[in-house]
Design a protein around this motif. Structure first.
Motif, PDB file in Angstrom:
ATOM      1  N   SER A 155     -48.109 -16.714 -37.166  1.00 26.60           N
ATOM      2  CA  SER A 155     -47.214 -16.701 -35.905  1.00 26.60           C
ATOM      3  C   SER A 155     -48.344 -16.479 -34.855  1.00 26.60           C
ATOM      4  N   ASP A 156     -49.365 -15.367 -35.099  1.00 26.23           N
ATOM      5  CA  ASP A 156     -50.167 -15.024 -34.230  1.00 26.23           C
ATOM      6  C   ASP A 156     -51.410 -15.755 -33.875  1.00 26.23           C
ATOM      7  N   VAL A 157     -51.689 -16.633 -35.166  1.00 22.33           N
ATOM      8  CA  VAL A 157     -52.726 -17.579 -34.969  1.00 22.33           C
ATOM      9  C   VAL A 157     -52.548 -18.995 -34.293  1.00 22.33           C
ATOM     10  N   LEU A 158     -51.230 -19.392 -34.749  1.00 29.93           N
ATOM     11  CA  LEU A 158     -50.875 -20.768 -34.227  1.00 29.93           C
ATOM     12  C   LEU A 158     -50.275 -20.784 -32.932  1.00 29.93           C
ATOM     13  N   GLU A 159     -49.488 -19.584 -32.548  1.00 31.13           N
ATOM     14  CA  GLU A 159     -49.090 -19.412 -31.226  1.00 31.13           C
ATOM     15  C   GLU A 159     -47.770 -20.921 -31.059  1.00 31.13           C
ATOM     16  N   ASN A 160     -47.259 -21.039 -32.390  1.00 29.74           N
ATOM     17  CA  ASN A 160     -46.326 -21.970 -32.153  1.00 29.74           C
ATOM     18  C   ASN A 160     -45.219 -21.561 -33.208  1.00 29.74           C
ATOM     19  N   ASP A 161     -44.025 -21.114 -32.404  1.00 24.75           N
ATOM     20  CA  ASP A 161     -42.823 -20.902 -33.158  1.00 24.75           C
ATOM     21  C   ASP A 161     -42.198 -21.580 -34.351  1.00 24.75           C
ATOM     22  N   GLU A 162     -42.414 -23.110 -33.991  1.00 27.96           N
ATOM     23  CA  GLU A 162     -41.926 -24.043 -34.822  1.00 27.96           C
ATOM     24  C   GLU A 162     -42.634 -23.909 -36.266  1.00 27.96           C
ATOM     25  N   ILE A 163     -44.009 -24.041 -36.184  1.00 22.62           N
ATOM     26  CA  ILE A 163     -44.977 -24.229 -37.059  1.00 22.62           C
ATOM     27  C   ILE A 163     -44.851 -22.984 -37.877  1.00 22.62           C
ATOM     28  N   ALA A 164     -44.898 -21.892 -37.257  1.00 21.57           N
ATOM     29  CA  ALA A 164     -44.932 -20.478 -37.810  1.00 21.57           C
ATOM     30  C   ALA A 164     -43.731 -20.369 -38.733  1.00 21.57           C
ATOM     31  N   GLU A 165     -42.476 -20.665 -38.401  1.00 16.75           N
ATOM     32  CA  GLU A 165     -41.364 -20.708 -38.923  1.00 16.75           C
ATOM     33  C   GLU A 165     -41.202 -21.655 -40.309  1.00 16.75           C
ATOM     34  N   LEU A 166     -41.914 -22.685 -40.103  1.00 19.54           N
ATOM     35  CA  LEU A 166     -41.880 -23.835 -41.185  1.00 19.54           C
ATOM     36  C   LEU A 166     -42.666 -23.170 -42.323  1.00 19.54           C
ATOM     37  N   ILE A 167     -43.942 -22.556 -41.972  1.00 18.88           N
ATOM     38  CA  ILE A 167     -44.752 -21.615 -43.007  1.00 18.88           C
ATOM     39  C   ILE A 167     -43.852 -20.639 -43.624  1.00 18.88           C
ATOM     40  N   GLN A 168     -43.298 -19.810 -42.704  1.00 22.76           N
ATOM     41  CA  GLN A 168     -42.424 -18.693 -43.155  1.00 22.76           C
ATOM     42  C   GLN A 168     -41.224 -19.096 -44.342  1.00 22.76           C
ATOM     43  N   ARG A 169     -40.750 -20.315 -43.933  1.00 25.11           N
ATOM     44  CA  ARG A 169     -39.538 -20.574 -44.786  1.00 25.11           C
ATOM     45  C   ARG A 169     -40.055 -21.217 -46.130  1.00 25.11           C
ATOM     46  N   ALA A 170     -41.400 -21.761 -46.028  1.00 25.62           N
ATOM     47  CA  ALA A 170     -41.752 -22.140 -47.390  1.00 25.62           C
ATOM     48  C   ALA A 170     -42.218 -20.782 -48.129  1.00 25.62           C
ATOM     49  N   SER A 171     -42.590 -19.833 -47.551  1.00 27.97           N
ATOM     50  CA  SER A 171     -43.091 -18.858 -48.321  1.00 27.97           C
ATOM     51  C   SER A 171     -41.810 -17.873 -48.573  1.00 27.97           C
ATOM     52  N   ASP A 172     -40.631 -17.771 -47.753  1.00 28.19           N
ATOM     53  CA  ASP A 172     -39.557 -16.854 -48.213  1.00 28.19           C
ATOM     54  C   ASP A 172     -38.498 -17.715 -49.171  1.00 28.19           C
ATOM     55  N   ARG A 173     -38.516 -18.985 -49.278  1.00 28.42           N
ATOM     56  CA  ARG A 173     -37.457 -19.618 -50.050  1.00 28.42           C
ATOM     57  C   ARG A 173     -38.253 -20.321 -51.428  1.00 28.42           C
ATOM     58  N   GLN A 174     -39.545 -20.397 -51.430  1.00 30.55           N
ATOM     59  CA  GLN A 174     -40.317 -20.961 -52.486  1.00 30.55           C
ATOM     60  C   GLN A 174     -40.029 -22.237 -52.628  1.00 30.55           C
ATOM     61  N   LEU A 175     -39.931 -22.898 -51.385  1.00 31.99           N
ATOM     62  CA  LEU A 175     -39.563 -24.396 -51.432  1.00 31.99           C
ATOM     63  C   LEU A 175     -40.405 -25.160 -50.547  1.00 31.99           C
ATOM     64  N   THR A 176     -40.858 -26.415 -50.719  1.00 27.41           N
ATOM     65  CA  THR A 176     -41.747 -27.103 -49.804  1.00 27.41           C
ATOM     66  C   THR A 176     -40.735 -27.338 -48.551  1.00 27.41           C
ATOM     67  N   ALA A 177     -41.369 -27.213 -47.464  1.00 26.29           N
ATOM     68  CA  ALA A 177     -40.877 -27.514 -46.021  1.00 26.29           C
ATOM     69  C   ALA A 177     -41.715 -28.296 -45.396  1.00 26.29           C
ATOM     70  N   SER A 178     -41.095 -29.163 -44.345  1.00 27.57           N
ATOM     71  CA  SER A 178     -41.862 -30.345 -43.674  1.00 27.57           C
ATOM     72  C   SER A 178     -41.281 -30.659 -42.500  1.00 27.57           C
TER      73      SER A 178
END
Length: 163
Positions: free
Chosen positions: A98-121
């Motif tokens: 989130s600090d690097v990308l400065e885009n909430d939508e992309i940061a949330e997508l990456i976080q969702r993949a990490s938290d749920r251990q599922l592919t997110a796109s």
């Protein structure tokens, strides 16, 4: 990273773009190399250093953007294409997506993949100095808790032709 997991991710990557499965394999191979290096198991191995530089050149030469997070959830790798796509500096490693990308939508997508251990796109539209339309796919690295490989494909021209 097990071969079965690599094969699964390659099959899963087919939905992104025809050539991305091979790129996912290369990028995930890089993950294994970085993982081995971080464990300290092969420091001083000259052949390992050569392989490491070779994989780094491949990942940095890819047209698609690549972002990799480690077990702490922070950025481990960001390739040149992603830096150019998103106009980012070289200070990404060690910082949160989130600090690097400065885009909430992309940061949330990456976080969702990490938290749920599922592919997110998602297909994400970016404004600013360099407006882009990106197809982003984040794949959790099951052998690396919180580790995520995110591949960014610029579909701006493809979508522009279809409007």
């Amino acid at each position: 990273m097990g071969l079965a997991r690599l094969e699964f991710i390659e099959r899963d990557a087919q939905g992104i773009h025809p050539g991305v499965a091979a790129l996912a394999h290369i990028a995930l191979g890089a993950v294994a190399v970085f993982d081995r290096m971080s464990c300290g198991a092969v420091f001083g191995d000259q052949a390992f250093g050569v392989r490491m530089r070779f994989v780094g050149r491949i990942v940095n030469g890819m047209q698609e953007g690549v972002l990799l997070t480690g077990t702490d959830g922070n950025v481990v790798l960001l390739n040149t294409s992603l830096r150019q796509m998103l106009l980012l500096g070289a200070d990404a490693p060690g910082r949160s997506p989130s600090d690097v990308l400065e885009n909430d939508e992309i940061a949330e997508l990456i976080q969702r993949a990490s938290d749920r251990q599922l592919t997110a796109s998602a297909e994400i539209e970016l404004g600013g100095l360099k407006p882009r339309r990106l197809l982003v796919r984040a794949v959790p690295l099951l052998d690396e808790p919180r580790g995520v490989l995110a591949v960014f494909v610029d579909v701006t021209e493809i979508r522009w032709c279809c409007w």
